[in-house]
Design a protein around this motif. Sequence first.
Motif, mmCIF file in Angstrom:
data_model
loop_
_atom_site.group_PDB
_atom_site.id
_atom_site.type_symbol
_atom_site.label_atom_id
_atom_site.label_comp_id
_atom_site.label_asym_id
_atom_site.label_seq_id
_atom_site.Cartn_x
_atom_site.Cartn_y
_atom_site.Cartn_z
ATOM 1 N N GLY A 1 4.208 14.033 -9.954
ATOM 2 C CA GLY A 1 4.865 14.767 -9.840
ATOM 3 C C GLY A 1 5.594 14.938 -10.811
ATOM 4 O O GLY A 1 5.957 16.278 -11.365
ATOM 5 N N LEU A 2 6.053 13.547 -10.831
ATOM 6 C CA LEU A 2 6.923 13.816 -12.309
ATOM 7 C C LEU A 2 6.384 14.112 -13.501
ATOM 8 O O LEU A 2 7.612 14.458 -14.683
ATOM 9 N N GLY A 3 5.304 13.201 -13.741
ATOM 10 C CA GLY A 3 4.582 14.210 -15.018
ATOM 11 C C GLY A 3 4.040 15.228 -15.379
ATOM 12 O O GLY A 3 4.166 16.220 -16.031
ATOM 13 N N GLY A 9 0.517 -1.314 0.031
ATOM 14 C CA GLY A 9 -0.284 0.258 0.136
ATOM 15 C C GLY A 9 0.669 1.345 -0.409
ATOM 16 O O GLY A 9 0.707 2.398 -0.672
ATOM 17 N N ILE A 10 1.580 1.074 0.937
ATOM 18 C CA ILE A 10 2.514 2.643 0.633
ATOM 19 C C ILE A 10 3.488 2.797 0.128
ATOM 20 O O ILE A 10 3.839 3.662 -0.877
ATOM 21 N N PHE A 11 4.301 1.881 -1.057
ATOM 22 C CA PHE A 11 4.683 1.368 -2.271
ATOM 23 C C PHE A 11 3.548 1.948 -3.064
ATOM 24 O O PHE A 11 4.397 3.108 -3.787
ATOM 25 N N ALA A 12 2.400 1.565 -3.405
ATOM 26 C CA ALA A 12 1.167 2.441 -4.312
ATOM 27 C C ALA A 12 0.959 3.020 -4.384
ATOM 28 O O ALA A 12 1.130 4.515 -4.741
ATOM 29 N N VAL A 13 0.742 4.342 -2.898
ATOM 30 C CA VAL A 13 0.825 5.681 -2.556
ATOM 31 C C VAL A 13 2.152 6.507 -3.234
ATOM 32 O O VAL A 13 1.836 7.471 -3.984
ATOM 33 N N MET A 14 3.666 5.764 -2.987
ATOM 34 C CA MET A 14 4.466 6.517 -3.359
ATOM 35 C C MET A 14 4.552 6.774 -4.782
ATOM 36 O O MET A 14 4.514 7.891 -5.792
ATOM 37 N N VAL A 15 3.896 5.311 -5.286
ATOM 38 C CA VAL A 15 3.757 5.400 -7.177
ATOM 39 C C VAL A 15 3.599 6.029 -7.900
ATOM 40 O O VAL A 15 3.289 7.031 -8.913
ATOM 41 N N ALA A 16 1.990 7.000 -7.428
ATOM 42 C CA ALA A 16 1.257 7.346 -7.632
ATOM 43 C C ALA A 16 1.919 9.156 -7.223
ATOM 44 O O ALA A 16 1.420 9.785 -8.465
ATOM 45 N N PHE A 17 2.140 9.518 -5.755
ATOM 46 C CA PHE A 17 3.081 10.519 -6.155
ATOM 47 C C PHE A 17 3.692 10.813 -7.592
ATOM 48 O O PHE A 17 3.997 12.132 -7.608
#
Lengths: 153, 175
Positions: free
Chosen positions: B21-23, B9-17
Motif C-alpha cells: 500500500g505505501l509503495g 502471522g497477523i503482524f506479517a500480513v499487516m506488514v505485507a499490506f
Amino acid sequence: MKKSLLAILLAISFFQVEAKEAVPNEDPAIEDRFKAISSELRCLKCQNQTIFDSKAGLADDLRRQIRSQINTGKSNDEIVDYMVARYGDFIRYRPALKPENILLWVGPFLLMIIGFITLIVQLKKRRALISDAPLSADELAKVNTIIKDKSGE
Amino acid sequence: MVRYLVPLGIFAVMVAFFVVGLGKDPRELPSVLVGKPTPKFNLPELHKPQETFSPDEMLGKVWLMNVWASWCPSCRAEHPLFMQLSRQGKVNIVGFNYKDRRQDALQWLGQLGDPYSNIPADLSGDVAIDFGVYGAPETYVIDKQGIIRHRYAGAVSHQYWRETLEPMIRELEQQ
C-alpha cells in the motif's frame, strides 16, 4: 518587516478573491445544494481537500460544472454520478456500497463479531479451568498428609 | 507455540499490506475511461482557430493524446521525448492544449518545437473533464476504433515509453 507582512496579506487576499470565481447563487436552497455536493467530492489535484475547499484550477472547473448542472435541473445523485463516470469512485469521500468494496463496509462489523466470539470462547475456557471439582479420595488423603506434616513442624 | 505464531502471522500480513500500500503512488489514479470510447468533442485547432479537431478524424489510427500546457513544468520535461518520437515517425501524437492561453502555447511550441499532428485547444477545461483529466501532463493511448486503452498521469520518461507505451502501441497496430 511591516512591508513584507503587508505583501503577504495582500497576496493572501488576492488568492481569496480568486477562489470565489463562480458567482454565488442568490437562492440559498441552491447554494446549500451546491455546498452539499461539492463537500462530498474529492479534489483530485490536492487529494485531501474537497472540491468545495480546494483552490486548484481543476476544482474551479468542477465547481462551475456543479453549479451549471444544478441550474439545468439535475438531481444531486445525477451530478455525483456524472463525476464518478469521469473520475472514478475515488472522487467520492463517502464510497458507494458496491460488490467491489463490500469488505470496506462490513469489515469492521465482521471483525467485531469475530472479536466477540473469541472473547466468549476464551471466557468459557477460563471458567472451565477455575470451576472447583470435588477432590477424589486419593487427593483428599494427600492433602491431609501435607497439612499434618506442616502443622507437625 | 501457536499462541506466539498467531500474532506474528497477523503482524506479517499487516506488514505485507503496508509494503504494497505505501509503495503505491496515491497520485496515480486508474482511469475509469480505459476500455471506453473516446469522449466526443470538437475543439478549435491552436494553429488555425477557425478549424476544429474531433477525435473521429483519428479513427483507423493508433494515437497518443498528450494533455499539455505551457504553464506545466513536467510537460517541458517530457517534451524532448515527443519531439524525438515525432521526428522518427513512431506514433501519431495529438497535443491536447489544456487551460492555456493561445499566445503562451504558441510561444512555448516556437521555443521547444511542435511534435503534434493536431492541437485541439481546451481553454476552459470543460472537455478535459469528460476525459477525467486531473492535471497536466497526461497521456492517453487510443486504438484504431477510438477506444481509450491506457492513461498515464505524469511526465512520460524514455523508460516508460520503451517498456510500456511502445509495446502497447505496436500490439494495437497489429489488430
